[in-house]
Design an enzyme around this catalytic site. Sequence first.
Site, PDB file in Angstrom:
ATOM      1  N   LYS A 278       0.821  -1.211   0.000  1.00  0.00           N
ATOM      2  CA  LYS A 278       0.000   0.000   0.000  1.00  0.00           C
ATOM      3  C   LYS A 278       0.858   1.265   0.000  1.00  0.00           C
ATOM      4  O   LYS A 278       0.348   2.359  -0.218  1.00  0.00           O
ATOM      5  CB  LYS A 278      -0.920   0.039   1.232  1.00  0.00           C
ATOM      6  CG  LYS A 278      -2.112  -0.886   1.118  1.00  0.00           C
ATOM      7  CD  LYS A 278      -3.280  -0.517   1.996  1.00  0.00           C
ATOM      8  CE  LYS A 278      -2.949  -0.143   3.386  1.00  0.00           C
ATOM      9  NZ  LYS A 278      -4.139   0.139   4.204  1.00  0.00           N
ATOM     10  N   ASP A 285      -6.066  -0.847  -1.381  1.00  0.00           N
ATOM     11  CA  ASP A 285      -6.541  -1.798  -0.393  1.00  0.00           C
ATOM     12  C   ASP A 285      -7.810  -2.430  -0.949  1.00  0.00           C
ATOM     13  O   ASP A 285      -8.182  -2.210  -2.104  1.00  0.00           O
ATOM     14  CB  ASP A 285      -6.790  -1.119   0.963  1.00  0.00           C
ATOM     15  CG  ASP A 285      -7.781   0.033   0.865  1.00  0.00           C
ATOM     16  OD1 ASP A 285      -8.398   0.206  -0.221  1.00  0.00           O
ATOM     17  OD2 ASP A 285      -7.955   0.753   1.860  1.00  0.00           O
ATOM     18  N   PHE A 335     -11.650   7.955  -3.062  1.00  0.00           N
ATOM     19  CA  PHE A 335     -11.735   7.265  -1.770  1.00  0.00           C
ATOM     20  C   PHE A 335     -12.685   8.022  -0.850  1.00  0.00           C
ATOM     21  O   PHE A 335     -13.535   7.424  -0.178  1.00  0.00           O
ATOM     22  CB  PHE A 335     -10.342   7.170  -1.147  1.00  0.00           C
ATOM     23  CG  PHE A 335     -10.293   6.356   0.110  1.00  0.00           C
ATOM     24  CD1 PHE A 335     -10.169   4.977   0.051  1.00  0.00           C
ATOM     25  CD2 PHE A 335     -10.374   6.961   1.352  1.00  0.00           C
ATOM     26  CE1 PHE A 335     -10.130   4.216   1.211  1.00  0.00           C
ATOM     27  CE2 PHE A 335     -10.337   6.218   2.523  1.00  0.00           C
ATOM     28  CZ  PHE A 335     -10.215   4.829   2.452  1.00  0.00           C
TER      29      PHE A 335
END
Length: 389
Positions: A278, A285, A335
């Site tokens: 990551k 993820d 996100f």
Amino acid sequence: MSQHALLSAGTKSWRSLACSRSELRLDLTLGCGQSFRWRETGDGHWTGVMGGRVWTLTQTDDTLWYHTYNSPNTIGGDGRKRRAGSLLQGSKGSGKRSKGVIEGKEEEEGEPVAVTPDRKEEELLNDYFQLKVKLGDLYRDWGAADPHFNSIAKIFTGVRMLRQDPTECLFSFICTSNNHISRIQGMVERLCQSLGTPLCQLDQTSYHDFPSLHALADNSVEACLRDLGFGYRARFLQQSARQILDSHGGPHWLQGLRSAPYLQARDALRTLPGVGPKACVVPVDTHVWQIAKRDYSCAAGNGQKSLTDKVHRQIGDFFRQLWGPYAGWAHSVLFCSDLKKFQKLKETHSLKQEEEEKVKIKEEGEGINKKIIKMCNRKVKMSVKEEVE
């Protein structure tokens, strides 16, 4: 006891920078899981620790307002030690109170006082939010290249990538393994309270600086953090700090990675315990994996139950090619838009669009009716004229 500052109480203890909401939205940028040290301490007011000081930030449509606190015995930006119970003086010793100091109130021993902001504070704030990067231009480029991004851009404006202290960023993200934002915030807070230097107390909330590498590397840290609920991450935190000190000479190594080529920096970080794939320009993820499959029909990893290094690389490459050099910034917007805590923004936007559509239909209908009435009136006038003639 001192309280968290509120802009509504007056602006004498506040300083400001020109910054529109389209270039920075505090609620989205500070609440989307980039940093875990900011809390909303008042309506639209965010308090956290940055650069060894406690800050409260808020904003109006075109202005970013900030207030700083400090221990009266802490050395300020001018290198002089602040004396408890005294008002801060002008920079040239004129005896006049500097702009930004709370007037008419003598501070008690041990109470935090508002420190007169200086150029260093403004530089720190500009650097932290990377305000020199023109976000509006990036949004236009991403929207032109990516229809899905364009569909959410108007709702989630002003999401910036934070330029955090490398030590805080690294060790905070070691805590993110198999975790969610609210729990990570609690872990980072306990980490700072246990190992960080106390800064001040506001409304019964104690603020601490982020722990130093030496504090994190101590042999007693793993057991301490396990007692605080860090689980297997406790060992990673202690071992990574020890490795940076023993093998790389300390925090300057982390600072140096900022200017290193991407692949070199990524591979260097991955040598540390607890740092997985990551640690890349587009952190991938399971959440981002689902976004890639759902919204972009990205086939990487189809049929697999878990992420592998290959899938991480494929998804990261997909987004880097789509968005370009600032792919990590665009990733933060996506996100953020997918977080449950911000779904009301989508609902509000949808309701607003529905209302605007209704108004538009109503106005169009009224316009048509006016045209019909006007045409009818014209016909009546023509008929009357013909009869008269």
